[in-house]
Design a protein around this motif. Structure first.
Motif, PDB file in Angstrom:
ATOM      1  N   GLN A  74       0.822  -1.206   0.000  1.00 39.31           N
ATOM      2  CA  GLN A  74       0.000   0.000   0.000  1.00 39.31           C
ATOM      3  C   GLN A  74       0.859   1.260   0.000  1.00 39.31           C
ATOM      4  N   ARG A  77       3.177   1.193  -3.523  1.00 39.15           N
ATOM      5  CA  ARG A  77       2.311   1.325  -4.700  1.00 39.15           C
ATOM      6  C   ARG A  77       2.959   0.792  -5.986  1.00 39.15           C
ATOM      7  N   GLY A  82      -2.133  -0.262  -4.632  1.00 34.76           N
ATOM      8  CA  GLY A  82      -1.948   0.444  -3.379  1.00 34.76           C
ATOM      9  C   GLY A  82      -2.293   1.917  -3.518  1.00 34.76           C
ATOM     10  N   GLY A  84      -0.543   4.372  -2.034  1.00 33.43           N
ATOM     11  CA  GLY A  84       0.614   5.244  -1.908  1.00 33.43           C
ATOM     12  C   GLY A  84       0.571   6.066  -0.644  1.00 33.43           C
ATOM     13  N   ARG A 292      -6.242   6.958  -6.304  1.00 33.32           N
ATOM     14  CA  ARG A 292      -5.848   6.447  -4.982  1.00 33.32           C
ATOM     15  C   ARG A 292      -6.890   5.470  -4.454  1.00 33.32           C
ATOM     16  N   GLY A 295      -6.515   2.238  -6.442  1.00 30.91           N
ATOM     17  CA  GLY A 295      -5.293   1.558  -6.033  1.00 30.91           C
ATOM     18  C   GLY A 295      -5.377   1.011  -4.624  1.00 30.91           C
ATOM     19  N   GLY A 299      -5.255  -2.728  -3.603  1.00 27.90           N
ATOM     20  CA  GLY A 299      -4.250  -3.165  -2.634  1.00 27.90           C
ATOM     21  C   GLY A 299      -4.856  -4.037  -1.553  1.00 27.90           C
ATOM     22  N   ARG A 333       4.593   8.358   3.439  1.00 28.23           N
ATOM     23  CA  ARG A 333       4.328   6.976   3.047  1.00 28.23           C
ATOM     24  C   ARG A 333       5.543   6.077   3.267  1.00 28.23           C
TER      25      ARG A 333
END
Length: 461
Positions: A74, A77, A82, A84, A292, A295, A299, A333
């Motif tokens: 995650q 990414r 993920g 990010g 996001r 993703g 994820g 992150r």
């Protein structure tokens, strides 16, 4: 370079900032501290209820290890998988009811513990595929699974799990001393400690309340003779991940309830990711936001695929770690990479699971009672934020009536085909499907529909 802390921008480290190794490690440890009990408790409950004691150390190790890998993905990414961001992956409580039902179904057929785990991980593997596919259509999905449906299902999950917590508090399923005053006193003591610690003004005491409560309860159990530590036995030095160690099985009756929870889990994750974006000072609309979300849900799905493959229970993005970001002011992150590494290393040590397995049932019940009550409270909170017009109240009343009614009187369905019984004998599936069908069939006022589509769904787990 750290972000400048101002009243408008209270982050010390922004999303793309790189803290020094020591700073990142300390921030990561705080996230692990906040999530550790949440990761290990579902395996403990499932293992104790379904009689999987001999496999528990390995299951706990795999839960920690997969949580670490999922958190790393995650944050890093890779290939767009993920969000990010710091999205700590942990074992989800939401699946407990459906997983226990699947396990009991296999046990009633005379299946061994290995057969039980083969069925659980088999249906969870295909359920994760459902979430992977849903991630591509997350925008449309939010129009179907509204906050009203999500709130109803989460509330039913919490209410259903409370029975597990109170049973452990009394001594556990089929315990010869179930309900003994000593068990009730021990569970009540743990519950009281957690409540008092949660009222403390020191943030890290509140974050550690469940760990400290379990520790205090274990000490009290040792003094009272309820906890008699025993040797760990011939455990390997490290836990080696083995794909489908217990085999692979599948049954539609076990799969459909779990698939429904994956659907709800995806919507919860959207809410958690939105909150994370806000805390990390990222957009909460537009193409980057949608990317996001896609993703992040993808994820979650990949993390759940890895979990089923390597003998761990389904994962989800933990909401409580958003509070750690807010508290520390560290949204980088890159801290997520450290969190993933720490959890993976903890998972390599099977002795951790063997020690945790020795926690007495009343101690565990006192802690899980609060956790499961919090799940139900999170669902109520979502419902409270939803416009409760006449239509919404009718959906809530009918869904709760059907879900809790079937759970209270499971013999209601005993003359129906076995497949129907297995699908609808839990409050989560019967109430959740009722909510979905009613929301799709009952017309919705235009203004309310616009409002619901604009709102995100999600809550702490």
């Amino acid at each position: 370079m750290p972000a400048e802390a101002t009243p408008e921008h209270d982050l010390i480290y922004g999303l793309e900032d790189r803290p020094g190794p020591l700073t990142a490690l300390l921030a990561a440890l705080q996230h692990v501290l906040a999530a550790f009990v949440g990761i290990i408790t579902p395996p403990l409950i499932i293992g104790s209820v379904l009689g999987l004691g001999e496999h528990l150390p390995y299951l706990i190790s795999m839960a920690l290890m997969v949580s670490g890998v999922g958190t790393f993905i995650q944050a890093r990414r890779p290939f767009g998988i993920g969000a990010g961001m710091i999205c700590l992956q942990g074992t989800s409580f939401a699946f407990l009811g459906a997983i226990l039902s699947a396990g009991f179904m296999v046990k009633q057929r005379g299946g061994s513990p290995e057969d039980v785990l083969a069925m659980i991980f088999g249906v969870c593997f295909f359920g994760a595929m459902v979430q992977v596919v849903l991630s591509r259509f997350i925008g449309h999905l939010r129009r179907v699974i509204t906050p009203l449906v999500t709130g109803i299902v989460i509330t039913l999950i919490g209410i259903s799990l409370i029975k597990v917590g109170i049973t452990d508090l009394g001594g556990g399923f089929n315990a010869p001393d179930f309900g003994a005053p000593g068990n009730l006193a021990l569970g009540g003591f743990v519950l009281l400690v957690i409540i008092l610690l949660n009222r403390c003004n020191t943030p890290w005491v509140r974050l550690s309340a469940i760990i400290l409560g379990l520790g205090a309860g274990s000490v009290a159990a040792w003094f009272s003779g309820k906890l008699v530590p025993h040797a760990l036995g011939s455990l390997p030095l490290i836990s080696v991940p083995q794909p489908f160690k217990f085999g692979f099985a599948f049954d539609w009756a076990a799969f459909i309830p779990i698939a429904l929870i994956y659907l709800i889990s995806a919507i919860e994750t959207v809410g958690d990711l939105t909150a994370n974006c806000m805390l990390s000072r990222q957009p909460i609309n537009g193409p980057s936001y949608v990317a996001r979300l896609k993703g992040g849900v993808l994820g979650d799905g990949v993390s759940c695929l890895l979990a089923a493959t390597f003998n761990a229970f389904p994962n989800t993005t933990f909401a409580q770690n958003n509070g750690v970001i807010q508290l520390t002011g560290v949204a980088s992150r890159y801290v997520g990479l450290y969190i993933g590494a720490i959890l993976f290393l903890l998972g390599l040590v099977p002795a951790i699971g063997a020690v945790l397995q020795q926690i007495p049932k009343p101690v565990l019940g006192g802690a899980t009672l609060v956790m499961f009550g919090s799940v139900a409270a999170a669902g109520v909170r979502i419902l409270a934020q939803t416009p409760l017009d006449r239509r919404s109240m009718l959906v809530i009343a009918t869904s709760f009536g059907v879900g809790l009614g079937v759970a209270a009187q499971p013999e209601l369905l005993h003359l129906l085909p076995k497949l129907v019984q297995n699908l609808f004998d839990s409050a989560i599936t019967s109430g959740g499907i009722t909510a979905l069908v009613m929301c799709l069939l009952l017309p919705q006022p235009r203004v309310a529909a616009t409002t619901l589509q604009a709102e995100g769904a999600g809550g702490p787990r």
